[in-house]
Design a protein around this motif. Structure first.
Motif, PDB file in Angstrom:
ATOM      1  N   SER A  98      84.716  67.645   1.886  1.00 43.92           N
ATOM      2  CA  SER A  98      85.223  68.557   3.145  1.00 43.92           C
ATOM      3  C   SER A  98      86.192  67.695   3.802  1.00 43.92           C
ATOM      4  CB  SER A  98      84.314  69.321   3.800  1.00 43.92           C
ATOM      5  OG  SER A  98      83.311  69.909   3.100  1.00 43.92           O
ATOM      6  N   ASP A  99      86.895  68.436   4.395  1.00 40.53           N
ATOM      7  CA  ASP A  99      87.871  67.569   5.578  1.00 40.53           C
ATOM      8  C   ASP A  99      86.738  66.809   6.726  1.00 40.53           C
ATOM      9  OD1 ASP A  99      90.565  68.571   5.004  1.00 40.53           O
ATOM     10  OD2 ASP A  99      89.691  70.371   5.386  1.00 40.53           O
ATOM     11  N   PHE A 100      85.793  67.588   6.940  1.00 43.83           N
ATOM     12  CA  PHE A 100      84.682  66.943   7.762  1.00 43.83           C
ATOM     13  C   PHE A 100      83.623  67.220   7.275  1.00 43.83           C
ATOM     14  CE2 PHE A 100      88.459  67.882  10.284  1.00 43.83           C
ATOM     15  CZ  PHE A 100      88.994  66.806  11.187  1.00 43.83           C
ATOM     16  N   MET A 101      82.425  66.263   7.334  1.00 44.01           N
ATOM     17  CA  MET A 101      81.314  66.465   6.831  1.00 44.01           C
ATOM     18  C   MET A 101      80.213  66.075   8.067  1.00 44.01           C
ATOM     19  SD  MET A 101      81.466  65.367   2.925  1.00 44.01           S
ATOM     20  CE  MET A 101      82.951  64.533   3.299  1.00 44.01           C
ATOM     21  N   HIS A 102      79.331  66.834   8.569  1.00 45.15           N
ATOM     22  CA  HIS A 102      78.542  66.350   9.562  1.00 45.15           C
ATOM     23  C   HIS A 102      76.973  66.292   8.873  1.00 45.15           C
ATOM     24  CE1 HIS A 102      80.991  67.822  13.331  1.00 45.15           C
ATOM     25  NE2 HIS A 102      81.346  66.879  12.456  1.00 45.15           N
ATOM     26  N   PHE A 103      76.448  64.889   9.186  1.00 45.61           N
ATOM     27  CA  PHE A 103      75.022  65.036   8.752  1.00 45.61           C
ATOM     28  C   PHE A 103      74.023  64.623   9.776  1.00 45.61           C
ATOM     29  CE2 PHE A 103      77.885  63.927   4.964  1.00 45.61           C
ATOM     30  CZ  PHE A 103      76.946  64.271   3.878  1.00 45.61           C
ATOM     31  N   HIS A 104      73.015  65.349   9.791  1.00 43.05           N
ATOM     32  CA  HIS A 104      71.913  65.093  10.774  1.00 43.05           C
ATOM     33  C   HIS A 104      70.670  64.640  10.443  1.00 43.05           C
ATOM     34  CE1 HIS A 104      74.048  67.646  14.183  1.00 43.05           C
ATOM     35  NE2 HIS A 104      74.714  68.317  12.852  1.00 43.05           N
ATOM     36  N   ARG A 105      70.629  64.060   9.367  1.00 46.60           N
ATOM     37  CA  ARG A 105      69.902  63.365   8.880  1.00 46.60           C
ATOM     38  C   ARG A 105      70.483  62.071   7.766  1.00 46.60           C
ATOM     39  NH1 ARG A 105      64.118  64.619   9.057  1.00 46.60           N
ATOM     40  NH2 ARG A 105      63.787  62.637   8.011  1.00 46.60           N
ATOM     41  N   LEU A 106      69.999  60.940   7.537  1.00 47.51           N
ATOM     42  CA  LEU A 106      70.490  59.838   6.939  1.00 47.51           C
ATOM     43  C   LEU A 106      70.651  60.131   5.541  1.00 47.51           C
ATOM     44  CD1 LEU A 106      71.999  56.946   6.974  1.00 47.51           C
ATOM     45  CD2 LEU A 106      69.518  56.089   6.700  1.00 47.51           C
ATOM     46  N   GLU A 107      69.051  60.584   5.168  1.00 43.29           N
ATOM     47  CA  GLU A 107      69.004  60.727   3.691  1.00 43.29           C
ATOM     48  C   GLU A 107      69.845  61.460   2.752  1.00 43.29           C
ATOM     49  OE1 GLU A 107      64.981  60.219   5.968  1.00 43.29           O
ATOM     50  OE2 GLU A 107      66.876  61.347   6.188  1.00 43.29           O
ATOM     51  N   PRO A 108      70.151  62.485   2.995  1.00 44.01           N
ATOM     52  CA  PRO A 108      71.157  63.402   2.256  1.00 44.01           C
ATOM     53  C   PRO A 108      72.332  62.807   1.975  1.00 44.01           C
ATOM     54  CG  PRO A 108      69.952  64.684   3.802  1.00 44.01           C
ATOM     55  CD  PRO A 108      69.714  63.578   4.373  1.00 44.01           C
ATOM     56  N   SER A 109      72.705  61.908   2.927  1.00 44.47           N
ATOM     57  CA  SER A 109      74.039  61.355   2.669  1.00 44.47           C
ATOM     58  C   SER A 109      74.315  60.613   1.428  1.00 44.47           C
ATOM     59  CB  SER A 109      74.666  60.699   4.187  1.00 44.47           C
ATOM     60  OG  SER A 109      73.863  59.326   4.182  1.00 44.47           O
ATOM     61  N   LEU A 110      73.092  60.128   0.874  1.00 49.15           N
ATOM     62  CA  LEU A 110      72.863  59.349  -0.136  1.00 49.15           C
ATOM     63  C   LEU A 110      73.944  60.174  -1.502  1.00 49.15           C
ATOM     64  CD1 LEU A 110      71.573  56.959  -1.892  1.00 49.15           C
ATOM     65  CD2 LEU A 110      69.733  58.608  -2.534  1.00 49.15           C
ATOM     66  N   ALA A 111      73.870  61.434  -1.260  1.00 48.66           N
ATOM     67  CA  ALA A 111      74.458  62.348  -2.258  1.00 48.66           C
ATOM     68  C   ALA A 111      75.987  62.397  -2.161  1.00 48.66           C
ATOM     69  CB  ALA A 111      73.871  63.943  -2.377  1.00 48.66           C
ATOM     70  N   ALA A 112      76.293  62.050  -0.862  1.00 50.01           N
ATOM     71  CA  ALA A 112      77.774  62.040  -0.586  1.00 50.01           C
ATOM     72  C   ALA A 112      78.513  60.951  -0.506  1.00 50.01           C
ATOM     73  CB  ALA A 112      77.807  62.631   0.976  1.00 50.01           C
ATOM     74  N   TRP A 113      77.945  59.817  -1.182  1.00 46.58           N
ATOM     75  CA  TRP A 113      78.654  58.367  -1.418  1.00 46.58           C
ATOM     76  C   TRP A 113      80.267  58.649  -1.738  1.00 46.58           C
ATOM     77  CZ3 TRP A 113      77.500  54.140   0.869  1.00 46.58           C
ATOM     78  CH2 TRP A 113      78.044  53.039   0.602  1.00 46.58           C
ATOM     79  N   ASN A 114      80.380  59.374  -2.945  1.00 43.02           N
ATOM     80  CA  ASN A 114      81.543  59.399  -3.358  1.00 43.02           C
ATOM     81  C   ASN A 114      82.451  60.704  -3.113  1.00 43.02           C
ATOM     82  OD1 ASN A 114      81.525  57.162  -5.074  1.00 43.02           O
ATOM     83  ND2 ASN A 114      79.973  58.236  -6.330  1.00 43.02           N
ATOM     84  N   TRP A 115      81.937  61.392  -2.163  1.00 46.32           N
ATOM     85  CA  TRP A 115      82.539  62.556  -1.548  1.00 46.32           C
ATOM     86  C   TRP A 115      83.808  62.226  -0.613  1.00 46.32           C
ATOM     87  CZ3 TRP A 115      78.037  66.131   0.159  1.00 46.32           C
ATOM     88  CH2 TRP A 115      77.231  66.665  -0.773  1.00 46.32           C
ATOM     89  N   HIS A 116      84.774  62.936  -0.731  1.00 49.18           N
ATOM     90  CA  HIS A 116      85.854  62.502   0.086  1.00 49.18           C
ATOM     91  C   HIS A 116      85.914  63.303   1.362  1.00 49.18           C
ATOM     92  CE1 HIS A 116      87.722  59.987  -3.182  1.00 49.18           C
ATOM     93  NE2 HIS A 116      87.520  60.768  -3.879  1.00 49.18           N
ATOM     94  N   GLY A 117      86.314  62.713   2.459  1.00 51.58           N
ATOM     95  CA  GLY A 117      86.597  63.361   3.565  1.00 51.58           C
ATOM     96  C   GLY A 117      85.865  62.527   4.929  1.00 51.58           C
ATOM     97  N   GLU A 118      86.141  63.041   6.148  1.00 50.96           N
ATOM     98  CA  GLU A 118      85.507  62.357   7.329  1.00 50.96           C
ATOM     99  C   GLU A 118      84.197  62.612   7.451  1.00 50.96           C
ATOM    100  OE1 GLU A 118      87.794  62.154  11.262  1.00 50.96           O
ATOM    101  OE2 GLU A 118      85.928  63.145  11.876  1.00 50.96           O
ATOM    102  N   LYS A 119      83.195  61.592   7.326  1.00 49.55           N
ATOM    103  CA  LYS A 119      81.824  61.833   7.249  1.00 49.55           C
ATOM    104  C   LYS A 119      81.263  61.289   8.600  1.00 49.55           C
ATOM    105  CE  LYS A 119      81.630  60.948   2.492  1.00 49.55           C
ATOM    106  NZ  LYS A 119      81.188  59.778   1.604  1.00 49.55           N
ATOM    107  N   THR A 120      80.448  62.178   9.649  1.00 45.84           N
ATOM    108  CA  THR A 120      79.851  61.916  10.710  1.00 45.84           C
ATOM    109  C   THR A 120      78.230  62.131  10.654  1.00 45.84           C
ATOM    110  OG1 THR A 120      81.905  62.669  11.982  1.00 45.84           O
ATOM    111  CG2 THR A 120      79.701  62.463  13.055  1.00 45.84           C
ATOM    112  N   LEU A 121      77.850  60.929  11.253  1.00 45.71           N
ATOM    113  CA  LEU A 121      76.320  60.907  11.205  1.00 45.71           C
ATOM    114  C   LEU A 121      75.917  61.051  12.702  1.00 45.71           C
ATOM    115  CD1 LEU A 121      73.305  60.520   9.817  1.00 45.71           C
ATOM    116  CD2 LEU A 121      73.694  57.850  10.386  1.00 45.71           C
ATOM    117  N   PHE A 122      74.986  61.957  12.961  1.00 42.70           N
ATOM    118  CA  PHE A 122      74.317  62.332  14.281  1.00 42.70           C
ATOM    119  C   PHE A 122      72.950  61.629  14.125  1.00 42.70           C
ATOM    120  CE2 PHE A 122      77.722  65.323  13.856  1.00 42.70           C
ATOM    121  CZ  PHE A 122      78.171  65.512  15.152  1.00 42.70           C
TER     122      PHE A 122
END
Length: 403
Positions: A98-122
Motif C-alpha cells: 500500500s502507499d502507507f502501511m501502519h504496523f502496531h506490532r513488530l512481528e507481523p512486519s516479517l511478512a511485509a519485507w518485500n512489500w512496497h510502500g511507506e511502512k510505519t511501526l508504532f
C-alpha cells in the motif's frame, strides 16, 4: 486522481468490545481519516464474517475495506498459541503493498519485507522496561527469549520509514540501539477522541454520580475510583485492589472495567480482602459507557508495571478526572501537580496514600487542570496533522505511487 491507500495491521475485530489502547487508537485513526485517503484494516473476524476476503464496511462513520485473516473468539484473553504468531503466519505469502502501511506490532512486519510502500511501526510500550519487568514471566512471551526478540527486531526495523513511539524513553532507546535508523525514530503523541471524552459541570457530575451509587445500592455520597484496561499482568490490577484495601476510606468504591486472564484471580483477591461490597467488576464495556464513567468518577487509577502512554489516562484527564499512577511510561511526565499523583513505589501502601490524597483534597485537582493537561493530545488536532504530513509526502513529485 487516485487516492493514497493506508492499510492498518492489527490483530483485532473493531466491532467487538476489544480492550486496549492500541485498538482505541486505531479506531480513532480511522474515524478522523480525511476523505483524501482510502483506508483498509487487516484484522480478525467473528463467526459471521467470511475470512481472507476483503469486504466493504463502516467504522465510526467512515467507510473502510476490512480483511479478517481468521476467526478469533475473544482477543481479551491469551491463548496457548499467541495471537500475534497466528496473525503473522496468516500474513505470510500475501502481498498487501500500500502507499502507507501502519504496523502496531513488530512481528507481523516479517511478512511485509518485500512489500512496497511507506511502512510505519508504532511502539506502544517501553520495550526495554517491559523485558526487565518483574512479576509474571508469562506477561510477555518474548521475556523468556530477549536475545531472540532483539535479533528479530534489529532485522525488521530496517524496513520502516518511520518508527514512532508514544514514550520518550522508548524513542531514545531505539535511537541508541539502532543508530543506522535513528533519524527515522521519533516521539509521537498518543491521542484521545475529544468528541467522546469531555467533562461535565460539577453539578452534573454530582447528579450522575449519585445516580450510579443508587443503581449499585450504595450510599449516594459514595466516591468512585475507576480502573479500566485489560486484566493482564502488565496492568497489575491485583496491586490496585490491594491498594484500595489499604486505603480503608469509608464511602469509597472501586469500579473495575475490563476483562482478561486475571479476572478470576482478582475476584479471589476481592473475596480474600473482604471487599465484595466495595468493588464492582463491570467487565468489558462499550467506549461510550466508559466515557460516562470517566466523567463521574473521582479518581482514575493505574497500577501498571510498564506502559507507553496509556490512552485511558488521557481519556480520564479529558473528562476532568485526576489520575493516580505508578511511575512507569510517559504518564508521570505528563501529569501536573494539580492533575494527578505519581506513586514512587509499586506497593499497596503507596497507592493507598495517593488515592487518599485526592479523596481528602479534591479541590487541589480541579477539572480545568485535568482537561488542560490532556488538551494537547486531542485527536482532531494530533491525527489530522499526522494525515496532513502523510498526504504531503505522497504528493511529492519523487513519490513512486503504486498503480
Amino acid at each position: 486522481m487516485r487516492k493514497p491507500v493506508l492499510t492498518i495491521f492489527y490483530q483485532f475485530n473493531p466491532w467487538n468490545t476489544s480492550i486496549g489502547g492500541i485498538q482505541t487508537l486505531i479506531k480513532t485513526f480511522i474515524k478522523y481519516a480525511p476523505n483524501e485517503f482510502e483506508v483498509r484494516l487487516v484484522g480478525t473476524g467473528d463467526e459471521n464474517q467470511p475470512t481472507l476476503k476483503w469486504q466493504a464496511a463502516e467504522l465510526a462513520g467512515r467507510e473502510i475495506s476490512f480483511l479478517p485473516l481468521f476467526f478469533l473468539k475473544n482477543d481479551n484473553f491469551r491463548s496457548l498459541i499467541p495471537t500475534t504468531l497466528k496473525y503473522t503466519a496468516a500474513l505470510l505469502g500475501r502481498c498487501l503493498s500500500s502507499d502507507f502501511m501502519h504496523f502496531h506490532r513488530l512481528e507481523p512486519s516479517l511478512a511485509a519485507w518485500n512489500w512496497h510502500g511507506e511502512k510505519t511501526l508504532f511502539i506502544h510500550n517501553d520495550i526495554h522496561t517491559q523485558m526487565q519487568a518483574a512479576g509474571d514471566q508469562k506477561a510477555i512471551l518474548w521475556r523468556k527469549f530477549p536475545a531472540a526478540y532483539f535479533a528479530l527486531e534489529s532485522l525488521l526495523v530496517r524496513q520502516f520509514s518511520q518508527i514512532l513511539s508514544c514514550n520518550t524513553d522508548a524513542a531514545e532507546f531505539y535511537k541508541q540501539r539502532y543508530p543506522l535508523v535513528q533519524d527515522r525514530v521519533a516521539y509521537i503523541k498518543n491521542s484521545f477522541d475529544n468528541e467522546i471524552f469531555y467533562p461535565l459541570s460539577q453539578a452534573q457530575r454530582q447528579t450522575y454520580r449519585r445516580e450510579l451509587a443508587l443503581k449499585l445500592g450504595l450510599d449516594e455520597e459514595t466516591r468512585f475510583i475507576l480502573f479500566a484496561g485489560r486484566l493482564h499482568p502488565q496492568k497489575d490490577p491485583v496491586l490496585l485492589v490491594r491498594g484500595f484495601a489499604a486505603l480503608n476510606q469509608p464511602q469509597t468504591h472501586l469500579l473495575i472495567v475490563g476483562d482478561g486472564e486475571l479476572a478470576t484471580e482478582i475476584r479471589a483477591e476481592i473475596g480474600r480482602l473482604g471487599l465484595s461490597g466495595r468493588v464492582t467488576m463491570l467487565g468489558a464495556v462499550a467506549i461510550e459507557e466508559l466515557a460516562k464513567l470517566h466523567r463521574i468518577c473521582n479518581i482514575f487509577a493505574l497500577s501498571s508495571a510498564y506502559e507507553g502512554l496509556p490512552l485511558v489516562v488521557l481519556e480520564a484527564l479529558a473528562s476532568g478526572t485526576p489520575v493516580v499512577t505508578t511511575r512507569c511510561g510517559e504518564t508521570p511526565k505528563l501529569l501536573a501537580a494539580d492533575s494527578g499523583v505519581v506513586c514512587e513505589q509499586r506497593t499497596p501502601e503507596c497507592i493507598a496514600d495517593a488515592l487518599r490524597q485526592i479523596i481528602l483534597h479534591p479541590e487541589n485537582y480541579p477539572t480545568a487542570s485535568c482537561v488542560g493537561t490532556a488538551q494537547p493530545y486531542a485527536a482532531r488536532t494530533v491525527i489530522q496533522g499526522f494525515y496532513s504530513k502523510m498526504l504531503s509526502r505522497w504528493e511529492l513529485p519523487s513519490n513512486s505511487a503504486l498503480s
